[in-house]
Design an enzyme around this catalytic site. Structure first.
Site, PDB file in Angstrom:
ATOM      1  N   THR A 196       0.844  -1.200   0.000  1.00 15.31           N
ATOM      2  CA  THR A 196       0.000   0.000   0.000  1.00 15.31           C
ATOM      3  C   THR A 196       0.875   1.245   0.000  1.00 15.31           C
ATOM      4  O   THR A 196       1.967   1.223   0.557  1.00 15.31           O
ATOM      5  CB  THR A 196      -0.880  -0.038   1.268  1.00 15.31           C
ATOM      6  OG1 THR A 196      -1.829  -1.072   1.105  1.00 15.31           O
ATOM      7  CG2 THR A 196      -1.586   1.273   1.525  1.00 15.31           C
ATOM      8  N   ARG A 215     -14.268  -7.092  -0.223  1.00 16.44           N
ATOM      9  CA  ARG A 215     -13.567  -6.853   1.037  1.00 16.44           C
ATOM     10  C   ARG A 215     -12.925  -5.461   1.012  1.00 16.44           C
ATOM     11  O   ARG A 215     -12.272  -5.082   0.064  1.00 16.44           O
ATOM     12  CB  ARG A 215     -12.486  -7.908   1.241  1.00 16.44           C
ATOM     13  CG  ARG A 215     -11.597  -7.704   2.479  1.00 16.44           C
ATOM     14  CD  ARG A 215     -10.328  -6.938   2.181  1.00 16.44           C
ATOM     15  NE  ARG A 215      -9.410  -6.914   3.322  1.00 16.44           N
ATOM     16  CZ  ARG A 215      -8.334  -6.143   3.372  1.00 16.44           C
ATOM     17  NH1 ARG A 215      -8.030  -5.342   2.369  1.00 16.44           N
ATOM     18  NH2 ARG A 215      -7.544  -6.159   4.422  1.00 16.44           N
ATOM     19  N   GLY A 257     -10.371  -2.890   3.100  1.00 16.57           N
ATOM     20  CA  GLY A 257      -9.383  -2.853   4.181  1.00 16.57           C
ATOM     21  C   GLY A 257      -9.462  -1.563   4.958  1.00 16.57           C
ATOM     22  O   GLY A 257     -10.442  -0.817   4.876  1.00 16.57           O
ATOM     23  N   ASP A 258      -8.418  -1.284   5.690  1.00 19.40           N
ATOM     24  CA  ASP A 258      -8.357  -0.067   6.510  1.00 19.40           C
ATOM     25  C   ASP A 258      -8.028   1.169   5.689  1.00 19.40           C
ATOM     26  O   ASP A 258      -8.378   2.286   6.073  1.00 19.40           O
ATOM     27  CB  ASP A 258      -7.257  -0.225   7.565  1.00 19.40           C
ATOM     28  CG  ASP A 258      -5.896  -0.411   6.888  1.00 19.40           C
ATOM     29  OD1 ASP A 258      -5.777  -1.316   6.039  1.00 19.40           O
ATOM     30  OD2 ASP A 258      -4.978   0.379   7.164  1.00 19.40           O
ATOM     31  N   THR A 300      -0.129   1.351   6.878  1.00 17.92           N
ATOM     32  CA  THR A 300      -0.039   0.220   5.952  1.00 17.92           C
ATOM     33  C   THR A 300       0.131  -1.055   6.761  1.00 17.92           C
ATOM     34  O   THR A 300       0.638  -1.012   7.875  1.00 17.92           O
ATOM     35  CB  THR A 300       1.142   0.385   4.974  1.00 17.92           C
ATOM     36  OG1 THR A 300       1.381  -0.858   4.305  1.00 17.92           O
ATOM     37  CG2 THR A 300       2.425   0.784   5.680  1.00 17.92           C
ATOM     38  N   GLY A 301      -0.273  -2.170   6.191  1.00 15.95           N
ATOM     39  CA  GLY A 301      -0.137  -3.447   6.889  1.00 15.95           C
ATOM     40  C   GLY A 301      -1.448  -4.207   6.854  1.00 15.95           C
ATOM     41  O   GLY A 301      -2.363  -3.857   6.101  1.00 15.95           O
ATOM     42  N   GLY A 347      -4.859  -4.978   7.241  1.00  9.21           N
ATOM     43  CA  GLY A 347      -5.883  -3.962   7.435  1.00  9.21           C
ATOM     44  C   GLY A 347      -6.901  -4.236   8.532  1.00  9.21           C
ATOM     45  O   GLY A 347      -7.371  -3.306   9.187  1.00  9.21           O
TER      46      GLY A 347
HETATM   47  N1  ASP Z   1      -3.774  -2.118   4.652  1.00 10.20           N
HETATM   48  C1  ASP Z   1      -3.990  -2.708   3.368  1.00 10.20           C
HETATM   49  C2  ASP Z   1      -5.248  -3.544   3.417  1.00 10.20           C
HETATM   50  O1  ASP Z   1      -5.430  -4.290   4.366  1.00 10.20           O
HETATM   51  C3  ASP Z   1      -2.876  -3.532   2.883  1.00 10.20           C
HETATM   52  C4  ASP Z   1      -1.539  -2.859   2.893  1.00 10.20           C
HETATM   53  O2  ASP Z   1      -1.277  -1.963   3.690  1.00 10.20           O
HETATM   54  O3  ASP Z   1      -0.733  -3.203   2.037  1.00 10.20           O
HETATM   55  O4  ASP Z   1      -6.010  -3.477   2.497  1.00 10.20           O
END
Ligand code: ASP
Length: 303
Positions: A172, A200, A202-203, A223-224, A226
């Site tokens: 992300t 779906r 994410g965050d 990021t991470g 979510g």
């Molecule tokens: N946070 C993002 C998600 O869960 C993924 C990412 O940060 O790469 O959609």
């Protein structure tokens, strides 16, 4: 008197393999160059974060725009949010499949709509009606990701890697900026997670989770994995701690510790206040980041 601008970007928190380090560093440097062109000409923080994120959406290295992870049905589905710390105006899109630069559509929503958030066909219709061309979903898909999904889906359930482990790709992208007028802004854009269920979200595109900006507190992009991040409303959590008088550098580290301790989450955050103080933290092995002030520019893959 104008104040010194600051721009910070990230290109995802995960265990970036050695052979992908250079592409990530080049990507975040290019994003800084794009956003800084805006700030150095007296542009606003909102334009700078939009521009920085567009550069990374256009870079196939990252899980944003073309080159994103594919969902379970082999499609790219994108989410993005942009937020203005001066006014708290925000624009977000979720589950869009026909936009090369979802952050552009998010920005149009911020400036041209009384609403804050559009999803799927409604978001694409809004974008098209506001002059943003639609593309085919296939235009967003690259062979690397077709192969990644094929390999993942071919594995027996017991062999499948834990997609939410810190080593798994979370590419992300996000940016936070302070402009010479003292305003801050944030933007985040993502293709989400590999093999995700269609629909779906994410965050990344949720206000206060993957992105937040308020001049009175801070601007943040996360990021991470979510799902844990959104349960903690992590970007707002961090911004509130800055407002309570804590240093962004310290709060960024605390936010990632909280993510791990409370919900076993992994990820990273960039955090910036309206005084130009900032923090960058991650608990994954690596996270591509870059920072620029008028007299200094730096980037790295760990912090
Ligand atoms: N946070 C993002 C998600 O869960 C993924 C990412 O940060 O790469 O959609």
């Amino acid at each position: 008197m104008p104040i010194d601008p600051v721009l910070i970007v990230h290109g995802g928190a995960w265990a970036i393999p050695d052979d992908m380090v250079e592409a990530h560093l080049a990507g975040v440097r290019n994003a800084i160059a794009g956003g800084w062109r805006v700030l150095s000409r007296g542009g606003c923080a909102l334009d700078a974060v939009e521009e920085a994120v567009i550069v990374m959406e256009d870079d196939e290295t990252f899980d944003a725009g073309r080159g994103s992870f594919l969902n379970r049905e082999g499609k790219v589905q994108l989410d993005a949010l942009i937020m203005d710390g001066a006014t708290l105006a925000a624009g977000g899109v979720g589950c869009v499949e026909h936009l090369r630069n979802p952050v552009r559509a998010a920005r149009k929503i911020l400036s041209d709509s009384p609403h804050v958030y559009f999803v799927a066909e409604g978001a694409e219709k809004f974008a098209a009606q506001h002059g943003i061309p639609l593309c085919k979903n296939e235009d967003l898909i690259i062979p690397r990701e077709v192969e990644r999904l094929r390999v993942f889906q071919a594995q027996a359930p017991a062999e499948k890697p834990n997609l939410f482990a810190p080593a798994i790709s979370h590419d992300t992208v996000g940016a936070v900026a302070l402009d010479q007028y003292g305003n801050i802004a944030a933007a985040t854009s993502t293709g989400g997670t590999l093999n995700k269920a269609p629909g779906r979200l994410g965050d990344s595109s949720l206000i206060g989770c993957g992105c937040y900006a308020d001049n009175k507190t801070a601007a943040a992009s996360t990021t991470g994995w979510g799902e844990p991040i959104m349960k903690l409303v992590l970007a707002k959590w961090a911004a509130d701690r800055v407002a309570a008088g804590n240093l962004p550098e310290w709060v960024a580290a605390e936010a990632i510790n909280y993510l791990q301790a409370r919900v076993s989450g992994h990820g990273g955050i960039i955090l910036l206040d309206a005084r130009g103080r900032f923090g960058i933290a991650h608990n994954t092995p690596r996270m591509a980041w870059a920072v620029k002030h008028p007299n200094e520019e730096s980037c790295g893959i760990t912090r």
